[in-house]
Design a protein around this motif. Structure first.
Motif, PDB file in Angstrom:
ATOM      1  N   THR A  67       0.842  -1.196   0.000  1.00  0.00           N
ATOM      2  CA  THR A  67       0.000   0.000   0.000  1.00  0.00           C
ATOM      3  C   THR A  67       0.878   1.248   0.000  1.00  0.00           C
ATOM      4  N   VAL A  68       0.646   2.096  -0.970  1.00  0.00           N
ATOM      5  CA  VAL A  68       1.352   3.378  -1.074  1.00  0.00           C
ATOM      6  C   VAL A  68       0.297   4.471  -1.142  1.00  0.00           C
ATOM      7  N   LEU A  69       0.324   5.381  -0.154  1.00  0.00           N
ATOM      8  CA  LEU A  69      -0.601   6.513  -0.116  1.00  0.00           C
ATOM      9  C   LEU A  69       0.209   7.786  -0.237  1.00  0.00           C
ATOM     10  N   SER A  70      -0.330   8.763  -0.980  1.00  0.00           N
ATOM     11  CA  SER A  70       0.438   9.974  -1.232  1.00  0.00           C
ATOM     12  C   SER A  70      -0.466  11.189  -1.372  1.00  0.00           C
ATOM     13  N   VAL A  71       0.013  12.296  -0.838  1.00  0.00           N
ATOM     14  CA  VAL A  71      -0.586  13.617  -1.057  1.00  0.00           C
ATOM     15  C   VAL A  71       0.545  14.487  -1.601  1.00  0.00           C
ATOM     16  N   THR A  72       0.335  15.080  -2.765  1.00  0.00           N
ATOM     17  CA  THR A  72       1.308  15.962  -3.385  1.00  0.00           C
ATOM     18  C   THR A  72       0.595  17.235  -3.789  1.00  0.00           C
ATOM     19  N   CYS A  73       1.174  18.378  -3.475  1.00  0.00           N
ATOM     20  CA  CYS A  73       0.541  19.632  -3.887  1.00  0.00           C
ATOM     21  C   CYS A  73       1.574  20.722  -4.098  1.00  0.00           C
ATOM     22  N   ARG A  74       1.188  21.671  -4.906  1.00  0.00           N
ATOM     23  CA  ARG A  74       1.971  22.873  -5.153  1.00  0.00           C
ATOM     24  C   ARG A  74       1.161  24.051  -4.672  1.00  0.00           C
ATOM     25  N   GLY A  75       1.876  25.114  -4.302  1.00  0.00           N
ATOM     26  CA  GLY A  75       1.174  26.298  -3.836  1.00  0.00           C
ATOM     27  C   GLY A  75       2.158  27.363  -3.421  1.00  0.00           C
ATOM     28  N   THR A  76       1.710  28.196  -2.492  1.00  0.00           N
ATOM     29  CA  THR A  76       2.561  29.274  -2.001  1.00  0.00           C
ATOM     30  C   THR A  76       2.649  29.197  -0.483  1.00  0.00           C
ATOM     31  N   ALA A  77       3.790  29.639   0.014  1.00  0.00           N
ATOM     32  CA  ALA A  77       4.028  29.611   1.453  1.00  0.00           C
ATOM     33  C   ALA A  77       4.342  31.017   1.936  1.00  0.00           C
ATOM     34  N   ALA A  78       3.891  31.311   3.134  1.00  0.00           N
ATOM     35  CA  ALA A  78       4.143  32.619   3.745  1.00  0.00           C
ATOM     36  C   ALA A  78       4.526  32.418   5.195  1.00  0.00           C
ATOM     37  N   THR A  79       5.454  33.225   5.659  1.00  0.00           N
ATOM     38  CA  THR A  79       5.817  33.222   7.072  1.00  0.00           C
ATOM     39  C   THR A  79       4.839  34.125   7.800  1.00  0.00           C
ATOM     40  N   VAL A  80       4.268  33.619   8.886  1.00  0.00           N
ATOM     41  CA  VAL A  80       3.276  34.361   9.664  1.00  0.00           C
ATOM     42  C   VAL A  80       3.681  34.325  11.136  1.00  0.00           C
TER      43      VAL A  80
END
Length: 133
Positions: A67-80
């Motif tokens: 079993t191989v489960l994966s979440v992959t995403c692209r986006g933007t990151a900000a320091t808060v």
């Protein structure tokens, strides 16, 4: 398994930023964003200030059943600014409910005014993928 149940597990995410840089992070999934701590010990804040684009992957592999489960995403990151209750929820997932038992390298930054959070916002809602063979 659904996305929220998968992301509630104490897994390690790998975050890729421009450079390229790839870092493992302990994360919290809340309000449609991934959150992790940063501070003077990391270059992540500087890297993201120059270019907030990032990618994130969280995966598991069970060798016993393939079993191989994966979440992959692209986006933007900000320091808060540090949200202490959020940071405590994140650390509790990985270190247990009693901060007094945590190693100082995890609890001390919560009292450091230089400690912040990074909020990674996926460009699209993440999906849990079953990549089993």
């Amino acid at each position: 398994m659904d996305l929220d149940a998968f992301l509630a597990r104490p897994l390690v995410a790998r975050v890729a930023t421009q450079g390229p840089e790839v870092r493992p992070v302990w994360f919290l999934w809340e309000e449609g964003c991934f959150w992790w701590l940063t501070g003077p010990y990391s270059r992540m804040e500087r890297i993201l200030a120059a270019d907030p684009r990032a990618a994130l992957v969280i995966d598991t592999c069970d060798l016993a059943d393939g079993t191989v489960l994966s979440v992959t995403c692209r986006g933007t990151a900000a320091t808060v600014p540090l949200d202490r209750p959020r940071a405590l929820r994140k650390l509790t997932r990985y270190l247990g409910p009693d901060p007094h038992t945590w190693p100082p390298r995890f609890s001390d930054p919560l009292n450091d005014p230089a400690t912040k959070l990074i909020r990674f916002t996926p460009a699209h809602p993440p999906r849990l993928r079953d990549l089993s063979w």
